[in-house]
Write a protein that holds these residues in place. Structure first.
Motif, mmCIF file in Angstrom:
data_model
loop_
_atom_site.group_PDB
_atom_site.id
_atom_site.type_symbol
_atom_site.label_atom_id
_atom_site.label_comp_id
_atom_site.label_asym_id
_atom_site.label_seq_id
_atom_site.Cartn_x
_atom_site.Cartn_y
_atom_site.Cartn_z
ATOM 1 N N SER A 453 39.878 -10.489 -68.862
ATOM 2 C CA SER A 453 39.669 -10.164 -70.264
ATOM 3 C C SER A 453 38.217 -10.407 -70.678
ATOM 4 O O SER A 453 37.606 -11.403 -70.304
ATOM 5 C CB SER A 453 40.598 -11.016 -71.144
ATOM 6 N N PHE A 454 37.667 -9.474 -71.447
ATOM 7 C CA PHE A 454 36.353 -9.621 -72.073
ATOM 8 C C PHE A 454 36.570 -9.744 -73.573
ATOM 9 O O PHE A 454 37.346 -8.980 -74.168
ATOM 10 C CB PHE A 454 35.464 -8.404 -71.811
ATOM 11 N N THR A 455 35.895 -10.686 -74.207
ATOM 12 C CA THR A 455 36.014 -10.832 -75.656
ATOM 13 C C THR A 455 34.630 -10.898 -76.298
ATOM 14 O O THR A 455 33.651 -11.289 -75.661
ATOM 15 C CB THR A 455 36.799 -12.100 -76.049
ATOM 16 N N THR A 456 34.588 -10.516 -77.544
ATOM 17 C CA THR A 456 33.381 -10.672 -78.349
ATOM 18 C C THR A 456 33.790 -11.104 -79.740
ATOM 19 O O THR A 456 34.887 -10.783 -80.210
ATOM 20 C CB THR A 456 32.563 -9.366 -78.404
ATOM 21 N N ARG A 457 32.917 -11.860 -80.398
ATOM 22 C CA ARG A 457 33.144 -12.285 -81.777
ATOM 23 C C ARG A 457 32.081 -11.628 -82.657
ATOM 24 O O ARG A 457 30.892 -11.674 -82.349
ATOM 25 C CB ARG A 457 33.097 -13.806 -81.898
ATOM 26 N N THR A 458 32.528 -11.005 -83.738
ATOM 27 C CA THR A 458 31.607 -10.211 -84.544
ATOM 28 C C THR A 458 32.088 -10.156 -85.987
ATOM 29 O O THR A 458 33.241 -10.472 -86.286
ATOM 30 C CB THR A 458 31.506 -8.780 -83.980
ATOM 31 N N ARG A 459 31.186 -9.772 -86.883
ATOM 32 C CA ARG A 459 31.556 -9.474 -88.267
ATOM 33 C C ARG A 459 31.361 -7.991 -88.579
ATOM 34 O O ARG A 459 31.538 -7.571 -89.712
ATOM 35 C CB ARG A 459 30.682 -10.288 -89.237
ATOM 36 N N SER A 460 30.981 -7.213 -87.568
ATOM 37 C CA SER A 460 30.620 -5.813 -87.787
ATOM 38 C C SER A 460 31.774 -4.878 -87.480
ATOM 39 O O SER A 460 32.364 -4.940 -86.390
ATOM 40 C CB SER A 460 29.412 -5.433 -86.916
ATOM 41 N N PHE A 461 32.099 -4.005 -88.430
ATOM 42 C CA PHE A 461 33.074 -2.950 -88.185
ATOM 43 C C PHE A 461 32.404 -1.804 -87.429
ATOM 44 O O PHE A 461 31.188 -1.739 -87.310
ATOM 45 C CB PHE A 461 33.626 -2.428 -89.505
ATOM 46 N N GLY A 462 33.226 -0.881 -86.927
ATOM 47 C CA GLY A 462 32.702 0.281 -86.238
ATOM 48 C C GLY A 462 33.483 0.572 -84.978
ATOM 49 O O GLY A 462 34.617 0.104 -84.787
ATOM 50 N N MET A 463 32.865 1.334 -84.080
ATOM 51 C CA MET A 463 33.493 1.721 -82.809
ATOM 52 C C MET A 463 33.025 0.780 -81.706
ATOM 53 O O MET A 463 31.839 0.476 -81.600
ATOM 54 C CB MET A 463 33.137 3.161 -82.461
ATOM 55 N N TYR A 464 33.977 0.343 -80.882
ATOM 56 C CA TYR A 464 33.684 -0.559 -79.774
ATOM 57 C C TYR A 464 34.245 0.017 -78.482
ATOM 58 O O TYR A 464 35.295 0.663 -78.471
ATOM 59 C CB TYR A 464 34.285 -1.936 -80.025
ATOM 60 N N THR A 465 33.517 -0.248 -77.393
ATOM 61 C CA THR A 465 33.938 0.229 -76.086
ATOM 62 C C THR A 465 33.365 -0.678 -75.015
ATOM 63 O O THR A 465 32.600 -1.608 -75.313
ATOM 64 C CB THR A 465 33.470 1.685 -75.864
ATOM 65 N N LEU A 466 33.732 -0.422 -73.768
ATOM 66 C CA LEU A 466 33.114 -1.097 -72.630
ATOM 67 C C LEU A 466 31.976 -0.216 -72.117
ATOM 68 O O LEU A 466 32.161 0.982 -71.908
ATOM 69 C CB LEU A 466 34.126 -1.341 -71.515
ATOM 70 N N ALA A 467 30.826 -0.796 -71.928
ATOM 71 C CA ALA A 467 29.665 -0.064 -71.412
ATOM 72 C C ALA A 467 29.223 -0.698 -70.097
ATOM 73 O O ALA A 467 29.489 -1.876 -69.838
ATOM 74 C CB ALA A 467 28.527 -0.068 -72.418
ATOM 75 N N LYS A 468 28.533 0.096 -69.296
ATOM 76 C CA LYS A 468 28.086 -0.363 -67.987
ATOM 77 C C LYS A 468 26.567 -0.295 -67.898
ATOM 78 O O LYS A 468 25.957 0.714 -68.254
ATOM 79 C CB LYS A 468 28.712 0.494 -66.886
ATOM 80 N N ASP A 469 25.977 -1.382 -67.437
ATOM 81 C CA ASP A 469 24.524 -1.438 -67.290
ATOM 82 C C ASP A 469 24.191 -1.715 -65.826
ATOM 83 O O ASP A 469 24.470 -2.796 -65.313
ATOM 84 C CB ASP A 469 23.954 -2.544 -68.181
ATOM 85 N N THR A 470 23.596 -0.750 -65.156
ATOM 86 C CA THR A 470 23.246 -0.897 -63.745
ATOM 87 C C THR A 470 21.738 -0.953 -63.519
ATOM 88 O O THR A 470 21.287 -1.080 -62.384
ATOM 89 C CB THR A 470 23.815 0.284 -62.934
ATOM 90 N N VAL A 471 20.982 -0.852 -64.609
ATOM 91 C CA VAL A 471 19.521 -0.764 -64.494
ATOM 92 C C VAL A 471 18.886 -2.105 -64.842
ATOM 93 O O VAL A 471 19.171 -2.696 -65.883
ATOM 94 C CB VAL A 471 18.964 0.334 -65.413
ATOM 95 N N SER A 472 18.011 -2.568 -63.989
ATOM 96 C CA SER A 472 17.326 -3.843 -64.211
ATOM 97 C C SER A 472 16.244 -3.700 -65.281
ATOM 98 O O SER A 472 15.738 -2.597 -65.528
ATOM 99 C CB SER A 472 16.685 -4.327 -62.905
ATOM 100 N N PRO A 473 15.857 -4.797 -65.922
ATOM 101 C CA PRO A 473 14.779 -4.748 -66.916
ATOM 102 C C PRO A 473 13.463 -4.305 -66.283
ATOM 103 O O PRO A 473 13.274 -4.397 -65.064
ATOM 104 C CB PRO A 473 14.691 -6.192 -67.411
ATOM 105 N N THR A 474 12.551 -3.844 -67.122
ATOM 106 C CA THR A 474 11.212 -3.492 -66.654
ATOM 107 C C THR A 474 10.219 -4.573 -67.077
ATOM 108 O O THR A 474 10.340 -5.148 -68.153
ATOM 109 C CB THR A 474 10.750 -2.141 -67.218
ATOM 110 N N VAL A 475 9.244 -4.831 -66.205
ATOM 111 C CA VAL A 475 8.203 -5.821 -66.481
ATOM 112 C C VAL A 475 6.868 -5.185 -66.127
ATOM 113 O O VAL A 475 6.679 -4.719 -65.001
ATOM 114 C CB VAL A 475 8.406 -7.107 -65.663
ATOM 115 N N LYS A 476 5.933 -5.158 -67.100
ATOM 116 C CA LYS A 476 4.633 -4.533 -66.851
ATOM 117 C C LYS A 476 3.520 -5.410 -67.422
ATOM 118 O O LYS A 476 3.663 -5.986 -68.498
ATOM 119 C CB LYS A 476 4.573 -3.145 -67.506
ATOM 120 N N ALA A 477 2.408 -5.477 -66.671
ATOM 121 C CA ALA A 477 1.224 -6.179 -67.184
ATOM 122 C C ALA A 477 0.598 -5.350 -68.302
ATOM 123 O O ALA A 477 0.537 -4.120 -68.224
ATOM 124 C CB ALA A 477 0.220 -6.399 -66.066
ATOM 125 N N LYS A 478 0.136 -6.029 -69.356
ATOM 126 C CA LYS A 478 -0.467 -5.317 -70.484
ATOM 127 C C LYS A 478 -1.993 -5.450 -70.515
ATOM 128 O O LYS A 478 -2.691 -4.481 -70.819
ATOM 129 C CB LYS A 478 0.121 -5.828 -71.812
#
Length: 563
Positions: A453-478
């Motif tokens: 089971s996955f749970t979240t606690r929120t006060r926001s109404f709207g549409m909710y779903t399960l999403a998938k993230d397979t991409v790592s963050p990006t890091v760049k020198a500025k």
């Protein structure tokens, strides 16, 4: 003219009474520049009242922030959002001053907090120094202005709180001079039929009223015909002389046939009741139009303590054949007054505009817990999640659920639980609960993962779903390149970002030693100041590890040189 003049005198008298409660010559200004405000105390914000004043810093960062009186640092907090870098100073007279969105602290305090950050190896820290450990003198530089945290532009957020109750009080009651000879502005006027038999101009629904400005400066609304219990609300703002910002008003008074029916002001309030702002405003109107109508009547579930006077909770019982003169006085803290007159005639007419039937198959009882099974997920509303009972619109889906709309405010967090037992252990690692925005793009909602089971606690109404993230963050020198000599540089700057679940953690080392990187989420930038540590090596090996909210990680490595 006489009633208007009397109204001004009455408000000035009220202001002087409030002002007499607070010391007038004890505190100096927190800045050396003229006080020009971008925000006022009690201003209506999302889910809270503004607890201080926002002082403009001429569009710049790094201006000196001054201790308003002798005292001792009682709290220091550094966070990515909220107040950003914030400093709290307790004063001997029982008040605490608060300075937020700072760029950096004064030398002694900066050294103190950086030692703690290096000890905890964390940018975000909070500490409560012992009494007298960090003393400050009136007029000394304690910090420099900035734009950290949830700030939308450079400014100083400044508060004065009662040290015992921790209730914030309006800083302008302490003798601070802000130029203001401008009356508050009226943007809209609204009338509400409140009882089951009430109607206004043949409407059982809220209506907007027309009004015109009179030669004496007052506003006169078109006469309305009404019956039953009704109420009024307005949309307005205040401006000071030196700024164009639309700030909050200080006081509101509603008078019916010479009797005060409702009166409130923003002298002080309690943080514990601040979220009840959603009962002061017409929240359904705000959800649809993003405009805050302040009600001149008090709902049964409104627990705000800002009211000075209430008669029949500000509601007006209009009887057939009688006439009523309603006045709404909107004032700023300088006594500038906008007066609105609404003539009301008690007439029973045929109702041509009926109330909309909002009934659905699901009904929420506010003071009891409520559970709903929506197929893809289950929703649990604890008792008192909402202010009142209402029909809730819930939609089931194979993998997405929909919870009502923006017309209702949630006072407390509720829980959404998704069954993820059909996914493998490896698949679950990259899944998270997401709320879909207006463009149906997934926004990460903090997800607690346990067994199937996955749970979240929120006060926001709207549409909710399960999403998938397979991409790592990006890091760049500025501001630097690989193998570059940086002897004349004062800092390193890198950009970190994640396109879906968002940044969870980041960690940096220099030649194997942990270093403090200051993270500014608004610009997706992390910065290391070279004066934090003395580097003995000419060759410097930098390593930065950034992880998103589902555990995808990226490692950035670079070598540079310094003398």
């Amino acid at each position: 003219m006489r009633p208007y003049f009397f109204g001004v005198l009455s408000f000035v008298s009220l202001f002087l009474t409030a002002q007499e409660k607070y010391p007038q010559e004890t505190f100096r200004s927190p800045m050396e520049i003229p006080l020009v405000l971008a925000g006022t105390f009690g201003e209506l914000r999302s889910n809270h009242f503004h607890a201080g004043i926002d002082i403009k810093t001429q569009g710049r960062q790094g201006l000196p922030i001054i201790a308003i009186a002798d005292g001792t640092v009682s709290r220091i907090k550094v966070s990515h959002w909220g107040y950003g870098k914030a400093l709290y100073i307790a004063h001997p007279n029982g008040y605490t001053s608060v300075y937020a969105h700072l760029r950096k602290f004064g030398p002694e305090i900066e050294d103190y907090i950086k030692k703690l950050q290096y000890k905890k190896q964390s940018y975000e820290v909070e500490t409560f120094p012992d009494f007298g450990e960090l003393k400050v003198a009136k007029g000394s530089i304690i910090a420099y202005s900035g734009n950290t945290g949830g700030s939308s532009g450079p400014h100083l957020h400044f508060e004065i709180r009662n040290s015992v109750t921790e209730k914030p009080t309006n800083p302008l009651l302490y003798g601070y001079e802000v130029r203001d000879a401008t009356d508050p502005s009226l943007v809209g006027l609204f009338a509400y039929p409140l009882s089951s038999d009430a109607a206004i101009n043949q409407s059982a629904k809220k209506i907007q009223l027309n009004y015109t400005k009179q030669p004496d400066g007052t506003f006169l609304a078109d006469k309305i015909k009404a019956i039953g219990v009704i109420g009024f609300g307005f949309n307005g703002f205040d401006r000071q002389d030196m700024a164009a910002n639309k700030n909050g008003v200080y006081a509101v008074k509603q008078i019916v046939n010479g009797k005060i029916y409702s009166e409130y002001d923003f002298e002080t309030f309690s943080f514990g009741e601040s979220r009840y702002i959603n009962t002061l405003i017409d929240y359904a109107h705000f959800g649809k139009f993003r405009q805050r109508i302040q009600k001149c009547f008090k709902e049964p579930y409104n627990r705000l303590g800002i009211y000075k006077t209430l008669h029949n909770n500000g509601k007006i019982t209009v009887k057939e054949g009688l006439s009523y003169n309603v006045e709404i006085h909107i004032s700023d803290i300088k006594g500038n007054l906008t007066k609105l007159v609404i003539p009301v005639e008690g007439v029973r007419e045929e109702v041509k505009i009926k109330k909309k039937d909002n009934s659905t198959k699901d009904f929420v009882i506010a003071d009891k817990p409520n559970n709903f099974d929506l197929g893809a997920a289950k929703v649990y509303f604890p008792a008192n999640t909402f202010y009142e009972d209402f029909y809730i619109d819930l939609k089931k889906g194979a993998d997405t659920i929909s919870i009502h709309d923006k017309s209702v405010a949630a006072h407390r967090n509720f829980t959404i639980s998704f069954d993820v037992s059909k996914y493998s252990f490896e698949e679950r690692k990259q899944l998270f609960i997401a709320r879909l925005n207006d463009k149906k793009m997934p926004i990460h909602s903090r997800t607690f993962k346990r067994d199937g089971s996955f749970t979240t606690r929120t006060r926001s109404f709207g549409m909710y779903t399960l999403a998938k993230d397979t991409v790592s963050p990006t890091v760049k020198a500025k501001n630097f390149k690989e193998k570059q000599w940086l002897s004349n540089y004062s800092y390193l700057s890198l950009e970190i970002s994640d396109d879906l679940s968002g940044i969870s953690t980041y960690n940096a080392t220099l030649n194997g030693e942990w270093i403090l990187m200051e993270y500014e989420p608004k610009t997706k930038t992390i910065i290391y100041n070279f004066d934090d540590k003395i580097l003995n090596e000419t060759q410097c090996d930098l390593k930065v590890v950034v992880t998103d909210n589902v555990g995808n990680s990226s490692t950035f490595k670079s070598t540079f040189f310094r003398k």
